[in-house]
Design an enzyme around this catalytic site. Structure first.
Site, PDB file in Angstrom:
ATOM      1  N   ASN A  26       0.872  -1.175   0.000  1.00 19.11           N
ATOM      2  CA  ASN A  26       0.000   0.000   0.000  1.00 19.11           C
ATOM      3  C   ASN A  26       0.910   1.227   0.000  1.00 19.11           C
ATOM      4  O   ASN A  26       1.523   1.568   1.021  1.00 19.11           O
ATOM      5  CB  ASN A  26      -0.901  -0.028   1.235  1.00 19.11           C
ATOM      6  CG  ASN A  26      -1.877   1.128   1.295  1.00 19.11           C
ATOM      7  OD1 ASN A  26      -1.577   2.229   0.848  1.00 19.11           O
ATOM      8  ND2 ASN A  26      -3.037   0.897   1.873  1.00 19.11           N
ATOM      9  N   ASN A 111     -13.003  -4.183   4.066  1.00 16.16           N
ATOM     10  CA  ASN A 111     -12.273  -5.409   4.371  1.00 16.16           C
ATOM     11  C   ASN A 111     -12.898  -6.202   5.515  1.00 16.16           C
ATOM     12  O   ASN A 111     -12.365  -7.237   5.907  1.00 16.16           O
ATOM     13  CB  ASN A 111     -10.820  -5.102   4.727  1.00 16.16           C
ATOM     14  CG  ASN A 111     -10.081  -4.392   3.629  1.00 16.16           C
ATOM     15  OD1 ASN A 111      -9.633  -3.268   3.805  1.00 16.16           O
ATOM     16  ND2 ASN A 111      -9.959  -5.025   2.469  1.00 16.16           N
ATOM     17  N   GLU A 175      -9.692 -10.913   1.603  1.00 23.12           N
ATOM     18  CA  GLU A 175      -9.668  -9.490   1.933  1.00 23.12           C
ATOM     19  C   GLU A 175     -11.055  -8.853   1.923  1.00 23.12           C
ATOM     20  O   GLU A 175     -11.184  -7.634   1.945  1.00 23.12           O
ATOM     21  CB  GLU A 175      -8.755  -8.760   0.944  1.00 23.12           C
ATOM     22  CG  GLU A 175      -7.312  -9.215   1.002  1.00 23.12           C
ATOM     23  CD  GLU A 175      -6.574  -8.737   2.241  1.00 23.12           C
ATOM     24  OE1 GLU A 175      -6.594  -7.528   2.530  1.00 23.12           O
ATOM     25  OE2 GLU A 175      -5.974  -9.591   2.937  1.00 23.12           O
ATOM     26  N   HIS A 251      -5.664  -3.971  -3.653  1.00 15.62           N
ATOM     27  CA  HIS A 251      -7.016  -4.511  -3.724  1.00 15.62           C
ATOM     28  C   HIS A 251      -7.648  -4.103  -5.048  1.00 15.62           C
ATOM     29  O   HIS A 251      -7.305  -3.057  -5.614  1.00 15.62           O
ATOM     30  CB  HIS A 251      -7.895  -3.969  -2.586  1.00 15.62           C
ATOM     31  CG  HIS A 251      -7.536  -4.476  -1.231  1.00 15.62           C
ATOM     32  ND1 HIS A 251      -7.576  -3.681  -0.105  1.00 15.62           N
ATOM     33  CD2 HIS A 251      -7.139  -5.699  -0.817  1.00 15.62           C
ATOM     34  CE1 HIS A 251      -7.214  -4.391   0.952  1.00 15.62           C
ATOM     35  NE2 HIS A 251      -6.940  -5.614   0.546  1.00 15.62           N
ATOM     36  N   ASP A 253     -10.465  -2.817  -5.429  1.00 17.39           N
ATOM     37  CA  ASP A 253     -11.204  -1.557  -5.324  1.00 17.39           C
ATOM     38  C   ASP A 253     -10.306  -0.327  -5.443  1.00 17.39           C
ATOM     39  O   ASP A 253     -10.787   0.802  -5.371  1.00 17.39           O
ATOM     40  CB  ASP A 253     -12.054  -1.501  -4.048  1.00 17.39           C
ATOM     41  CG  ASP A 253     -11.255  -1.441  -2.758  1.00 17.39           C
ATOM     42  OD1 ASP A 253     -10.011  -1.384  -2.811  1.00 17.39           O
ATOM     43  OD2 ASP A 253     -11.884  -1.455  -1.676  1.00 17.39           O
ATOM     44  N   CYS A 372     -12.733   2.317   0.618  1.00 16.40           N
ATOM     45  CA  CYS A 372     -12.174   1.512   1.710  1.00 16.40           C
ATOM     46  C   CYS A 372     -12.992   1.676   2.987  1.00 16.40           C
ATOM     47  O   CYS A 372     -13.108   0.756   3.790  1.00 16.40           O
ATOM     48  CB  CYS A 372     -10.729   1.937   1.999  1.00 16.40           C
ATOM     49  SG  CYS A 372      -9.528   1.433   0.762  1.00 16.40           S
TER      50      CYS A 372
END
Length: 447
Positions: A26, A111, A175, A251, A253, A372
């Protein structure tokens, strides 16, 4: 077909919000490691977003933060004695372990779980599977409280089923909804569920990223689909492009978002773009729906700009008019390539007719944007009435939570502060006061 609405359950930022840089892969999280955070501002920014969307008529609720530090985790790895002793020993021996125990990452409720609405599940109930998040230590201990919180809110067994997390092994790396989307004609009609995975545990020849870990496995996605009783004809499994994982797309997204019959995605999102779109079209045909793809080309918005701005980590929401709004972070306005793209996105004939932007900088600096922060749960009118009402965002709840944050949250948190026993006491006091505000007594179990 039942009348249904999509509720967005945003994570209420916890009082230990800090920048420990724990999430390898990340980019934003790593870039701000060990800088000072502002938990009060982070929580207020999140609450302002919830309030504004609720005021616009969107169904908005929240998931509470988790108890921090996680004493069970610290004691399980050998730190003993009083609470103060545990903190001192952990800080001296391994500050990173202490930071993992204090992580406020449950704020990113995308998540928390994967959710299938009753229109899709085999038994006609809404299904939740808590994510094991086993790729990262600071998140792997969330699953127990995530399941506990979901069961407290969705307690009516006639309408809801909350599954425990999958086995915490590499083969079942899960996840949650960050790698899951749903498409269809409406929230109340049967739809198509899209699971996006980064690697295949039992196929050594399958493509995989080389720099950053692929957190979601095909095997985990398949297991969740089985648990939820999904129809294989309306379930699509697609491989994420390993090259973009290596560019910080940890991820799905971060590079794609779906709502209704619209898939808003980057050209490089999927390992097989044409195959993924074809599979979605074929599945959507079984529910008499057609895919409306909104593709963003690499030469318009490079992957690095998509990651830096979190363009795709946005919320795509259906308005009462039937048109769609895109909820974006301020950073999208500050990135030249993304700002140019957005200027041309909204217009006559566009699928998206409104941009709504929020200041979520405290979350963004830790690697989490609007998408998120929320877990999407499509509920019929009856299901919405059956869930616990104390977490539904109202003006009264907003005012009470703002007062609570201003009472209990610090406006500055340094890495060294995690060793201060007073911080642990403040976190415990805050959550003790929160439970009655939300009407959820017994929500937290320290042991």
């Amino acid at each position: 077909m039942s009348t249904a609405r999509e509720f967005n359950f945003d994570g209420l930022v916890g009082p230990s919000h800090n920048y420990a840089g724990l999430s390898f892969g990340n980019v934003a999280s790593f870039s701000n490691v060990k800088s000072a955070s502002n938990p009060r501002q982070a929580a207020l920014q999140g609450l302002a977003k919830m309030r504004a969307l609720a005021a616009r008529g969107f169904a908005q609720a929240l998931l509470p933060p988790q108890m921090r530090p996680d004493w069970r985790m610290l004691r399980s790895v050998g730190f003993s004695g009083s609470d103060a002793d545990v903190l001192a020993k952990a800080f001296a021996a391994s500050p990173v372990l202490l930071a993992c125990a204090y992580s406020a990452s449950p704020m990113w409720t995308a998540n928390a779980a994967t959710v299938s609405p009753s229109a899709d599940s085999g038994d006609g109930r809404v299904h939740f599977t808590a994510a094991n998040l086993n790729n990262k230590l600071h998140r792997a201990h969330e699953q127990r409280q995530s399941a506990r919180s979901l069961r407290a809110i969705f307690h009516d067994a006639a309408h809801f089923t909350v599954h425990d997390a999958l086995p915490s092994t590499p083969a079942f790396g899960d996840e949650g909804a960050a790698n899951h989307s749903r498409l269809g004609s409406s929230h109340g009609a049967a739809g198509v569920e899209l699971f996006v995975y980064g690697r295949v545990e039992f196929d050594a020849a399958a493509a995989a990223p080389k720099r950053y870990p692929a957190r979601q496995t095909l095997e985990a996605s398949q297991a969740v689909a089985r648990l939820h009783g999904l129809d294989p004809r309306r379930t699509v499994f697609a491989a994420q492009n390993p090259d973009v994982i290596d560019q910080g797309v940890f991820h799905n997204d971060v590079i794609a978002v779906a709502n209704g019959d619209v898939l808003f995605y980057h050209q490089q999102a999927f390992a097989d773009e044409a195959g993924t779109l074809a599979a979605l079209r074929q599945s959507l045909a079984t529910v008499e729906a057609q895919l409306r793809p909104v593709r963003v080309d690499s030469n318009v918005v490079p992957v690095q700009d998509a990651v830096a701005s979190y363009l795709f980590n946005s919320q795509l929401l259906t308005k009462s008019t039937g048109a769609m709004a895109l909820v974006i972070p301020h950073e999208c306005r500050e990135n030249a390539a993304v700002a140019r793209y957005l200027d041309g996105l909204v217009g006559d004939g566009s699928v998206i007719d409104e941009l709504i932007d929020f200041d979520l900088r405290q979350s963004m600096r830790n690697g989490g944007g609007p998408a998120c922060l929320r877990l999407r749960v499509a509920l019929t009118d009856g299901e919405a009435r059956a869930m616990h009402q104390g977490v539904v965002m109202t003006e009264d709840l907003y005012a009470r939570l703002v007062a609570w944050v201003e009472t209990y949250y610090r406006d500055r948190l340094e890495p060294a502060d995690l060793a201060d026993p007073q911080l642990a006491r403040e976190c415990a006091s805050a959550l003790e006061a929160l439970a009655p505000i939300l009407g959820l007594p017994g929500l937290y179990d320290r042991d």
